[in-house]
Design a protein around this motif. Structure first.
Motif, PDB file in Angstrom:
ATOM      1  N   ILE A 158       9.087  -0.144   5.529  1.00  0.00           N
ATOM      2  CA  ILE A 158       8.467   1.040   5.372  1.00  0.00           C
ATOM      3  C   ILE A 158       9.354   2.015   4.768  1.00  0.00           C
ATOM      4  CG2 ILE A 158       7.380   2.920   6.276  1.00  0.00           C
ATOM      5  CD1 ILE A 158       6.590   1.151   8.780  1.00  0.00           C
ATOM      6  N   SER A 177       0.706  -1.227   0.078  1.00  0.00           N
ATOM      7  CA  SER A 177      -0.040  -0.063   0.093  1.00  0.00           C
ATOM      8  C   SER A 177       0.927   1.336   0.024  1.00  0.00           C
ATOM      9  CB  SER A 177      -0.959   0.176   1.107  1.00  0.00           C
ATOM     10  OG  SER A 177      -0.055   0.208   2.471  1.00  0.00           O
ATOM     11  N   ASN A 180       4.315   1.264   1.942  1.00  0.00           N
ATOM     12  CA  ASN A 180       4.506  -0.049   2.697  1.00  0.00           C
ATOM     13  C   ASN A 180       4.916  -1.108   1.936  1.00  0.00           C
ATOM     14  OD1 ASN A 180       3.374   1.046   5.344  1.00  0.00           O
ATOM     15  ND2 ASN A 180       1.666   1.779   4.150  1.00  0.00           N
ATOM     16  N   THR A 236       4.662   7.580   2.145  1.00  0.00           N
ATOM     17  CA  THR A 236       4.845   6.486   2.953  1.00  0.00           C
ATOM     18  C   THR A 236       4.449   5.106   1.932  1.00  0.00           C
ATOM     19  OG1 THR A 236       4.314   7.454   5.034  1.00  0.00           O
ATOM     20  CG2 THR A 236       4.447   5.120   4.866  1.00  0.00           C
TER      21      THR A 236
END
Ligand SMILES: NC(=O)c1ccc[n+]([C@@H]2O[C@H](COP(=O)([O-])OP(=O)(O)OC[C@H]3O[C@@H](n4cnc5c(N)ncnc54)[C@H](O)[C@@H]3O)[C@@H](O)[C@H]2O)c1
Length: 380
Positions: free
Chosen positions: A242, A199, A236, A234
């Motif tokens: 991360i 994601s 994922n 960000t």
């Protein structure tokens, strides 16, 4: 021009700025032969043909009909990638396109499906992760040199096109922007190192809505900016790592690295992913400082055009290798996953964007060049 039967014929579509890096770059591969070129501009095509000793065709269809080309290489501008790639796929040839795959994830996905249905190979830049830097960093991660990779950062910061480009309007319209223009190098490098993402969360905005153009030979006085030029995201990764990404045309000065990986045993610094062969450095806990890692493959991809552009071609050679059953590392499926990530970064996400695509990490490429050996390596 003679072509032996083991060679794969390559046709160049688009004879603009980057094309010289392909004409010159592909010459380095014994397994490849450029068999023709074409451009909407007959003048540009003719100039390239004369300069590089290549046959000139007046259309994509004529280039394909000649029969000598096995792979057609799309070097048109990003906004033309979708229509040109569709036309190239319709000829039944294998296709390699410059980055980004297309100007948006929505337009790229059907092309990847079409190539699969037609049974042709479809590949895409960036291919720089096949160079010694990308492969050395990959081997370091795979060997566990820095332990478990917990985090990563990538800083896609280049501004100032309006200081040197006579008309950089395209960079500030759909298909341009920092994520789609330079981001492919960074995200492809990260996916090569860490695998696919699960994601993305991103915020994006327009920096200055009007950018004055100040280069003395400017063709426009200013640009109305219609797409976000500053994004923060960000990432994922499915692995649990991360990532932090900044993609901006609004960072005028900085002291940021290109790409870093933060592992449980130390930090890996990855050089400019727009190049193939710069040094990868590591700083392990307990060691005094940074040290360069010995490259795991030779730097035969080195070479620049007009002292500026790195020579291109490993991705086309990779596709040619895949025709012989070797791993296909620059596949459009890989590039589609990268583009879905880039699209999310470029436009911002409304909450967390769960990716609809995934991909395998490309196979390490220590043997990539056995089928299409670089001439200078073979002649060394
Ligand atoms: N310029 C660079 O430094 C650079 C570096 C890496 C990658 N790229 C990528 O390479 C691609 C091309 O960039 P460029 O800078 O060479 O662009 P460019 O505008 O200089 O050249 C593109 C050429 O494609 C031709 N063209 C457009 N539509 C066509 C069509 N339907 N059929 C045939 N020819 C067509 C144009 O006439 C033009 O000559 C882009 O995807 C870009 O992201 C560029």
């Amino acid at each position: 021009m003679t072509r032996n039967s083991n060679q794969v014929g390559v046709g160049i579509v688009g004879c603009g700025n980057i094309s010289g890096a392909y004409f010159r770059g592909l010459e380095r591969f014994d397994g490849l032969e450029i068999v023709g070129c074409t451009d909407l501009s007959a003048e540009l095509a003719r100039a390239a043909g004369e300069r590089y000793g290549v046959r000139v065709f007046d259309s994509v269809e004529a280039l394909a009909a000649d029969g000598a080309a096995d792979i057609l290489v799309n070097l048109t501008p990003p906004l033309a990638h979708e229509s040109v790639t569709r036309a190239l796929l319709a000829t039944g040839k294998h296709v390699f396109t410059e980055k980004p795959l297309t100007a948006s994830f929505a337009t790229a996905a059907p092309l990847v499906a079409e190539a699969r249905e037609r049974g042709v190979l479809f590949g895409s830049a960036p291919d720089t992760f096949l160079g010694s830097a990308g492969q050395t960093a990959r081997a370091a991660v795979d060997d566990g040199l820095i332990g478990e990779v917990i985090g990563a950062s990538a800083f896609v910061t280049h501004s100032k096109a309006e200081l040197w480009h006579p008309d950089p309007t395209f960079l500030f319209q759909a298909g341009g922007g920092p994520a789609l223009d330079m981001g492919p190098y960074y995200i492809a490098a990260l996916v090569n190192l860490l695998g696919p993402l699960a994601s993305v969360y991103a915020s994006a905005r327009i920096g200055s809505p009007v950018r004055p153009v100040s280069t003395p030979d400017r063709r426009v006085e200013s640009i109305d900016v219609t797409i976000p030029t500053h994004a923060s995201a960000t990432l994922n990764f499915a692995s649990g790592a991360i990532g932090t990404v900044l993609a901006s045309f609004d960072v005028w000065d900085h002291k940021l690295p290109f790409i870093e990986l933060y592992g449980s045993k130390g930090t890996l610094s990855v050089p400019d992913p727009n190049n193939y062969d710069d040094a990868v450095t590591v700083h392990l806990h307990g060691e005094d400082g940074w040290r360069p890692l010995p490259p795991v493959i030779g730097g035969f991809t080195e070479g620049v055009l007009d002292e500026l552009l790195p020579l291109r071609g490993p991705g086309v050679a990779d596709l040619a290798g895949a025709l012989n059953g070797e791993p296909f590392r620059t596949s459009a499926g890989f590039a589609l996953h990268v583009l879905e990530v880039l699209d999310a970064i470029a436009n911002g996400t409304d909450g967390v964007h769960t990716l609809t695509t995934t991909c395998e990490r490309p196979a390490p490429s220590t043997e990539t060049w056995t089928s299409a050996t670089a001439k200078e390596t073979a002649n060394a």
